[in-house]
Design a protein around this motif. Structure first.
Motif, PDB file in Angstrom:
ATOM      1  N   ASN A 108       0.867  -1.178   0.000  1.00 12.20           N
ATOM      2  CA  ASN A 108       0.000   0.000   0.000  1.00 12.20           C
ATOM      3  C   ASN A 108       0.902   1.226   0.000  1.00 12.20           C
ATOM      4  O   ASN A 108       2.051   1.164   0.456  1.00 12.20           O
ATOM      5  N   LEU A 109       0.402   2.337  -0.485  1.00 11.50           N
ATOM      6  CA  LEU A 109       1.243   3.523  -0.604  1.00 11.50           C
ATOM      7  C   LEU A 109       0.679   4.709   0.163  1.00 11.50           C
ATOM      8  O   LEU A 109      -0.537   4.912   0.211  1.00 11.50           O
ATOM      9  N   TYR A 110       1.582   5.473   0.743  1.00  9.85           N
ATOM     10  CA  TYR A 110       1.230   6.764   1.334  1.00  9.85           C
ATOM     11  C   TYR A 110       1.900   7.824   0.472  1.00  9.85           C
ATOM     12  O   TYR A 110       3.120   8.012   0.516  1.00  9.85           O
ATOM     13  N   ALA A 111       1.089   8.488  -0.362  1.00  9.14           N
ATOM     14  CA  ALA A 111       1.613   9.498  -1.277  1.00  9.14           C
ATOM     15  C   ALA A 111       0.789  10.767  -1.120  1.00  9.14           C
ATOM     16  O   ALA A 111      -0.234  10.937  -1.789  1.00  9.14           O
ATOM     17  N   PRO A 112       1.193  11.645  -0.219  1.00 13.84           N
ATOM     18  CA  PRO A 112       0.445  12.885  -0.012  1.00 13.84           C
ATOM     19  C   PRO A 112       0.409  13.724  -1.289  1.00 13.84           C
ATOM     20  O   PRO A 112       1.297  13.606  -2.137  1.00 13.84           O
ATOM     21  N   PRO A 113      -0.619  14.549  -1.441  1.00 15.31           N
ATOM     22  CA  PRO A 113      -0.817  15.299  -2.697  1.00 15.31           C
ATOM     23  C   PRO A 113       0.394  16.095  -3.140  1.00 15.31           C
ATOM     24  O   PRO A 113       0.691  16.161  -4.341  1.00 15.31           O
ATOM     25  N   GLU A 114       1.108  16.709  -2.192  1.00 19.60           N
ATOM     26  CA  GLU A 114       2.222  17.565  -2.580  1.00 19.60           C
ATOM     27  C   GLU A 114       3.385  16.776  -3.184  1.00 19.60           C
ATOM     28  O   GLU A 114       4.283  17.352  -3.814  1.00 19.60           O
ATOM     29  N   GLN A 115       3.380  15.455  -3.027  1.00 18.65           N
ATOM     30  CA  GLN A 115       4.447  14.638  -3.586  1.00 18.65           C
ATOM     31  C   GLN A 115       4.098  14.087  -4.973  1.00 18.65           C
ATOM     32  O   GLN A 115       4.933  13.439  -5.613  1.00 18.65           O
ATOM     33  N   LEU A 116       2.868  14.339  -5.430  1.00 20.73           N
ATOM     34  CA  LEU A 116       2.406  13.772  -6.692  1.00 20.73           C
ATOM     35  C   LEU A 116       2.598  14.749  -7.842  1.00 20.73           C
ATOM     36  O   LEU A 116       2.635  15.967  -7.649  1.00 20.73           O
ATOM     37  N   HIS A 117       2.687  14.192  -9.038  1.00 19.28           N
ATOM     38  CA  HIS A 117       2.845  15.013 -10.242  1.00 19.28           C
ATOM     39  C   HIS A 117       1.566  15.814 -10.477  1.00 19.28           C
ATOM     40  O   HIS A 117       0.457  15.287 -10.401  1.00 19.28           O
ATOM     41  N   ASN A 118       1.712  17.080 -10.770  1.00 17.75           N
ATOM     42  CA  ASN A 118       0.562  17.960 -10.979  1.00 17.75           C
ATOM     43  C   ASN A 118       0.179  17.954 -12.456  1.00 17.75           C
ATOM     44  O   ASN A 118       0.790  18.632 -13.274  1.00 17.75           O
ATOM     45  N   HIS A 119      -0.842  17.165 -12.808  1.00 13.47           N
ATOM     46  CA  HIS A 119      -1.307  17.075 -14.191  1.00 13.47           C
ATOM     47  C   HIS A 119      -2.737  17.600 -14.281  1.00 13.47           C
ATOM     48  O   HIS A 119      -3.396  17.828 -13.260  1.00 13.47           O
ATOM     49  N   PRO A 120      -3.259  17.814 -15.483  1.00 10.22           N
ATOM     50  CA  PRO A 120      -4.572  18.476 -15.628  1.00 10.22           C
ATOM     51  C   PRO A 120      -5.779  17.586 -15.375  1.00 10.22           C
ATOM     52  O   PRO A 120      -6.911  18.055 -15.452  1.00 10.22           O
ATOM     53  N   PHE A 121      -5.561  16.307 -15.055  1.00  9.65           N
ATOM     54  CA  PHE A 121      -6.678  15.395 -14.856  1.00  9.65           C
ATOM     55  C   PHE A 121      -7.008  15.264 -13.371  1.00  9.65           C
ATOM     56  O   PHE A 121      -6.206  15.588 -12.503  1.00  9.65           O
ATOM     57  N   VAL A 122      -8.197  14.759 -13.096  1.00  9.72           N
ATOM     58  CA  VAL A 122      -8.614  14.563 -11.706  1.00  9.72           C
ATOM     59  C   VAL A 122      -7.797  13.425 -11.101  1.00  9.72           C
ATOM     60  O   VAL A 122      -7.682  12.344 -11.682  1.00  9.72           O
ATOM     61  N   GLY A 123      -7.233  13.680  -9.949  1.00 12.16           N
ATOM     62  CA  GLY A 123      -6.438  12.654  -9.267  1.00 12.16           C
ATOM     63  C   GLY A 123      -6.182  13.062  -7.837  1.00 12.16           C
ATOM     64  O   GLY A 123      -6.624  14.126  -7.375  1.00 12.16           O
ATOM     65  N   SER A 124      -5.454  12.246  -7.112  1.00 10.76           N
ATOM     66  CA  SER A 124      -5.188  12.525  -5.706  1.00 10.76           C
ATOM     67  C   SER A 124      -4.370  13.790  -5.502  1.00 10.76           C
ATOM     68  O   SER A 124      -4.362  14.360  -4.406  1.00 10.76           O
ATOM     69  N   HIS A 125      -3.696  14.258  -6.551  1.00  6.53           N
ATOM     70  CA  HIS A 125      -2.872  15.466  -6.434  1.00  6.53           C
ATOM     71  C   HIS A 125      -3.711  16.720  -6.207  1.00  6.53           C
ATOM     72  O   HIS A 125      -3.189  17.749  -5.780  1.00  6.53           O
TER      73      HIS A 125
END
Length: 431
Positions: A78-95
């Motif tokens: 399982n992963l813990y990936a807070p939003p600030e660590q994710l790639h900022n793309h134009p689609f809806v996602g956890s970011h």
């Protein structure tokens, strides 16, 4: 003289209050002379409970993306990936989640009280955030002994770390993603193991629930229904579905899933009902009514008319009015078909693939060559009447399974269409 960072006393009271509240809920079921009574009091002493919580926390993991929602028996990373660590793309996602997003927790459900402890908030920050940031006041509140405090903070912070080596599972979903250019080359694929975006799913659930059940939304819908002004918008989620995860034990999937009662919303992801805007000439057919019959609105209208006329009901005024309404809809669709087809390139009916009778060519092609007619006749006088006759025969044929149709019905259908054509003569360029 010892120094206590600002806020450590309040934090201590917050944590002691949580522990005592859980103790009281258990002591209520026991009498003071019960051996378990004294044992629980010792177990829930502040230092003892924290030490036990630090041991049990290894059975839990805080995550943003979980595996058990994919399959309850899957065991893997399982992963813990807070939003600030994710790639900022134009689609809806956890970011797109805010910094105050809800992390989820997976693992032994019997140890979830530790996670509830870490979710307590102080000055808009959870105890888990304080642990992850190594907050001095939090350390001081945990223990007067520096070594013990550091050990507890380290243990509580480990709840966000992966357990064991990165691994998938035979019950997890896996898919090959084409990452190169050659779809025939296996080396151009990347194997993906998708996880459930549990934090994002929880935010979606909260947002939709607020739109459906909050007092604010209910007032907005009431205002909309009564055609009144409202400061709040009305949000509608058509074709919404609910997926149940975990059955009768949603806590076995995750903490947030348990808080939702196992309910997870699925937004409609359906292909659109495609209606082609491209109007094609009725070629390679002996009658334009074969193409006209395939129009969705015509099929629906015929079905409703057949249902009405097949019903074992008396011919009342209400039934006749309903019949005429459905007939008007079919006639309206025929007029629309006429207008649409006459917008095609003039002269299309001269093609060798056009097998329509001359009268139908005159009807649908605005520049069809018209043979010479006797001086007493014109195109205006011929094709509308003949098309009305063809329409009546076509409709009788479609209705023959519903009732015995004959000359009276034929005459009625023809007369109704003829009336409409007469009214539209000023609008049609060919009459």
């Amino acid at each position: 003289m010892s120094y206590s960072p600002k806020g450590s006393g309040e934090l201590r009271q917050l944590m002691e209050g949580f522990i005592q509240e859980r103790l009281q809920s258990k002591l209520e079921k026991l009498t003071p002379d019960d051996p378990k009574y004294q044992k629980l009091q010792e177990q829930y002493q502040y230092d003892n409970w924290l030490a036990d919580a630090a041991r049990r926390i290894s059975q839990l993991q805080v995550v943003t993306h979980s595996l058990k929602a994919i399959h309850p028996d899957a065991k893997g990373t399982n992963l813990y990936a807070p939003p600030e660590q994710l790639h900022n793309h134009p689609f809806v996602g956890s970011h797109i989640l805010q910094r105050d997003f809800n992390g989820d927790v997976v693992g032994n459900a019997a140890a979830l009280d530790v996670y509830k402890f870490l979710r307590q908030e102080y000055n808009d920050a959870t105890l888990l955030n304080l642990a992850l940031n190594g907050d001095a006041a939090f350390k001081a509140a945990l223990s007067d002994d520096t070594g013990t405090a550091e050990s507890l903070v380290h243990a509580f912070s480990s709840i966000t770390e992966e357990k064991g080596e990165t691994a998938s599972h035979t019950r997890a979903k896996q898919l090959y993603w084409l990452s190169g250019d050659d779809c025939t080359d296996d080396s151009h694929y990347h194997l993906l193991a998708p996880l459930y975006a549990t934090s994002l799913a929880h935010k979606v659930f909260q947002t939709i629930n607020h739109a459906r059940f909050s007092d604010e939304s209910k007032s907005a819908r009431a205002a909309y229904r009564d055609k009144m002004a409202s400061d709040s918008p009305v949000h509608v989620y058509p074709e919404l579905a609910t997926q149940k995860l975990g059955g009768t034990k949603p806590q076995n999937i995750s903490q947030l899933n348990s808080e939702r009662g196992g309910n997870n919303y699925l937004l409609a992801s359906l292909p659109p009902l495609w209606e082609s805007r491209e109007i094609r000439p009725p070629l390679n057919t002996s009658s334009a009514f074969f193409r006209f019959s395939s129009r969705p609105a015509v099929r629906t209208g015929l079905k409703e008319l057949i249902g009405l006329l097949s019903a074992d009901t008396k011919s009342t005024m209400q039934v006749r009015e309903h019949r005429d309404k459905l007939l008007d809809q079919l006639i309206g669709e025929l007029i629309l078909y006429t207008h649409e087809t006459r917008q095609l390139e003039p002269g299309w009916s001269s093609a060798s693939e056009c097998h329509l009778p001359d009268v139908q060519k005159q009807w649908l092609d605005s520049h069809h060559y018209q043979p010479e007619l006797p001086s007493s006749e014109s195109a205006v006088d011929t094709w509308p009447k003949e098309i009305a006759d063809t329409f009546a025969r076509w409709l009788n044929q479609k209705l023959k399974k519903a009732l015995q149709t004959g000359d009276p019905e034929h005459q009625y259908w023809q007369t109704q269409l003829q009336k409409t054509l007469n009214l539209l003569q000023e609008d049609l360029s060919y009459v």
